[in-house]
Write an enzyme that holds these catalytic residues in place. Sequence first.
Site, short mmCIF file in Angstrom:
data_model
loop_
_atom_site.label_atom_id
_atom_site.label_comp_id
_atom_site.label_asym_id
_atom_site.label_seq_id
_atom_site.Cartn_x
_atom_site.Cartn_y
_atom_site.Cartn_z
CE LYS A 1 -1.85 3.14 1.76
NZ LYS A 1 -1.77 4.54 1.23
CD GLU B 1 13.09 3.29 8.04
OE1 GLU B 1 13.05 2.29 7.32
OE2 GLU B 1 13.55 4.38 7.68
CB CYS C 1 13.13 8.29 8.56
SG CYS C 1 14.09 7.11 7.62
CD GLU D 1 10.29 12.64 11.32
OE1 GLU D 1 9.14 12.23 11.49
OE2 GLU D 1 11.19 11.95 10.81
P1 NAP Z 1 2.06 8.41 7.43
O1 NAP Z 1 0.72 9.00 7.58
O2 NAP Z 1 2.58 7.60 8.53
O3 NAP Z 1 2.05 7.60 6.06
C1 NAP Z 1 2.87 6.48 5.78
C2 NAP Z 1 2.02 5.42 5.10
O4 NAP Z 1 1.01 4.94 5.98
C3 NAP Z 1 1.28 5.93 3.88
O5 NAP Z 1 1.23 4.91 2.91
C4 NAP Z 1 -0.10 6.20 4.43
O6 NAP Z 1 -1.09 6.24 3.45
C5 NAP Z 1 -0.27 5.05 5.37
N1 NAP Z 1 -1.26 5.24 6.44
C6 NAP Z 1 -1.73 6.41 6.96
N2 NAP Z 1 -2.58 6.16 7.96
C7 NAP Z 1 -2.67 4.83 8.10
C8 NAP Z 1 -3.37 3.95 8.99
N3 NAP Z 1 -4.15 4.42 9.97
N4 NAP Z 1 -3.20 2.62 8.85
C9 NAP Z 1 -2.39 2.13 7.90
N5 NAP Z 1 -1.70 2.90 7.04
C10 NAP Z 1 -1.83 4.23 7.13
O7 NAP Z 1 3.10 9.53 7.17
P2 NAP Z 1 2.89 10.77 6.19
O8 NAP Z 1 1.52 11.37 6.33
O9 NAP Z 1 3.29 10.35 4.83
O10 NAP Z 1 3.90 11.78 6.79
C11 NAP Z 1 3.64 12.33 8.09
C12 NAP Z 1 4.89 12.35 8.87
O11 NAP Z 1 5.45 11.03 8.97
C13 NAP Z 1 5.98 13.14 8.20
O12 NAP Z 1 5.84 14.51 8.37
C14 NAP Z 1 7.17 12.55 8.91
O13 NAP Z 1 7.26 13.12 10.17
C15 NAP Z 1 6.83 11.10 9.02
N6 NAP Z 1 7.40 10.29 7.95
C16 NAP Z 1 8.46 9.51 8.26
C17 NAP Z 1 9.01 8.71 7.29
C18 NAP Z 1 10.19 7.84 7.60
O14 NAP Z 1 10.86 7.39 6.67
N7 NAP Z 1 10.47 7.54 8.85
C19 NAP Z 1 8.48 8.69 6.01
C20 NAP Z 1 7.38 9.49 5.72
C21 NAP Z 1 6.84 10.27 6.72
P3 NAP Z 1 -1.54 7.63 2.77
O15 NAP Z 1 -0.34 8.51 2.72
O16 NAP Z 1 -1.98 7.20 1.46
O17 NAP Z 1 -2.62 8.19 3.61
#
Ligand code: NAP
Length: 498
Positions: A194, A269, A303, A402
């Site tokens: 996904k 992660e 990250c 972050e």
């Molecule tokens: P996120 O919401 O955690 O998204 C990561 C993945 O999880 C996406 O595929 C997202 O789908 C999915 N997702 C969202 N809510 C979910 C749920 N309740 N159950 C299962 N899957 C779910 O992160 P983001 O919105 O992309 O970014 C928000 C923050 O996360 C960033 O600002 C940053 O702080 C952090 N981040 C960290 C990393 C890392 O490598 N550690 C990478 C990205 C982001 P959708 O996006 O399609 O909704």
Amino acid sequence: MTTTQQSFALNSLTQDFLARDEHFLFINGGRVPASSGETLSTVAPSTGETLATFSSGNAADIDRAVTAARAAFQGEWSTWTPYQRQELLVKVARVLDERFEELAQIESLDMGAPISRVLSSKPALMRMLSFFAAQALNISGETLQNGIPGQVTTMTLKAPVGVIGGIIPWNGPLNSQFWIIGAVLASGCTTVLKPAQYASLSVLRVAEILHEAGVPAGVVNVVTGRGSEAGTALAAHTDVDRVAFTGSTETGQRIIEASTSNIKKLQLELGGKSADIICADADLDKAVPAAAMGVFANSGQICYAGTRVLVQRSIVDEFTEKLLAYVDTLRVGHSLDPDSALGPVISESQLDTVLSYVDVGLAEGADLLYGGQRLADQAGGYFMQPTVFGGVTNTMRIAREEIFGPVLSILPFDDIDEAIAIANDSDFGLGGAVWSENISTALKVVQGVHTGTMWVNCYGYVDPMVGFSGTKLSGYGAKGTSAHMDTYLYTKSVYIQL
Ligand code: NAP
Ligand code: MG
């Protein structure tokens, strides 16, 4: 620092792919629309324009994909020998090598990473595939002694865990998906991926290419859609054995809750706030550009970005002067411009969030030394100046949360013990580095900092043979080394009465 705004030539395969009216889900070896018929769109963050429309999968589509993955897991794929799986991984590497320019352009357009950055990640992808190809032949149990009376022979067998749910973020899906796909192909598992709504295209394209390269139907499936629908359905599905997740700590907590449905195994992660520690005896010619790009690479959307740059007080002025001079050379522009060092951030809302942290830093009394503004001359694109704060203390929100954007904070320290204490005063524990010409100093910091990965006189190397993982709120579960493969396998204890 300058900006550019032009249009760029695309590979004909990229053009053909982007010309599709709708990018369907990829289930059981074929492209299929979402059962609801609903769609979502993705933009190119360099222009803010819609790039493509893709299917919005829901729980029914996740169920369809998991059913296909389960059938494949139990079908002919389960009879493939380790040599066949290795051969497949070698073939996959060859095809990706040939198709990499197309994939890099799709990725760069969809999520805004500079094309130079994506193209230069190819050797790392090839190494990852070599690593997993080797792992395919490296799966073995043990024969064990025992204390059972009589003639009982005992051993362990390793078997693939089953169906893997892979939930992927937007900040580098082209390469990051292979931490899952590589282990799936090497182990004999199957997967449902996904991807993030902001950047699903490279994952969809890779699934098609894998299928063309000979990955059997149902082994790698992709369900695009909302995290709140497709993501939650995948995390909760009771026929998914294991979930590998990269993303925010908050979503990671939801995934842990969802895993209780059938006691899923997890690899998480999550976020980070890594400390990059620059000692007074560091080689600043190397430390300065590395510390800058340890934050500004991918516009801070990594990250393990070293966003807290801890600098020994006696060299703060010299370090800061050199850093600002380096930052001033960084070109921000369209992600397809080969001369862009920084592209846009992922979205308008992420840009607003990052800019709001600039206000937070100013209100908390940090010194804004560089940047801090949206780049107004980029009509429509989500461009931001690389931003440097000085005089930051570790209690400030900009040092604790972050930001996931191009914001670097300089925190002065007096001695190594204080640097270690500041580094450890964080909820996160993902990356970190120390720069010193004294190996004793460097090792003291390596041993003292509570984090999953440490770099000495470098930043950001990740090799699957060495691994990369987090601790504290940054998550758990090995990435890389044979420990990574172990999480795609379970161990069966066998007792044979002769
Ligand atoms: P996120 O919401 O955690 O998204 C990561 C993945 O999880 C996406 O595929 C997202 O789908 C999915 N997702 C969202 N809510 C979910 C749920 N309740 N159950 C299962 N899957 C779910 O992160 P983001 O919105 O992309 O970014 C928000 C923050 O996360 C960033 O600002 C940053 O702080 C952090 N981040 C960290 C990393 C890392 O490598 N550690 C990478 C990205 C982001 P959708 O996006 O399609 O909704
Ligand atoms: Mg996009």
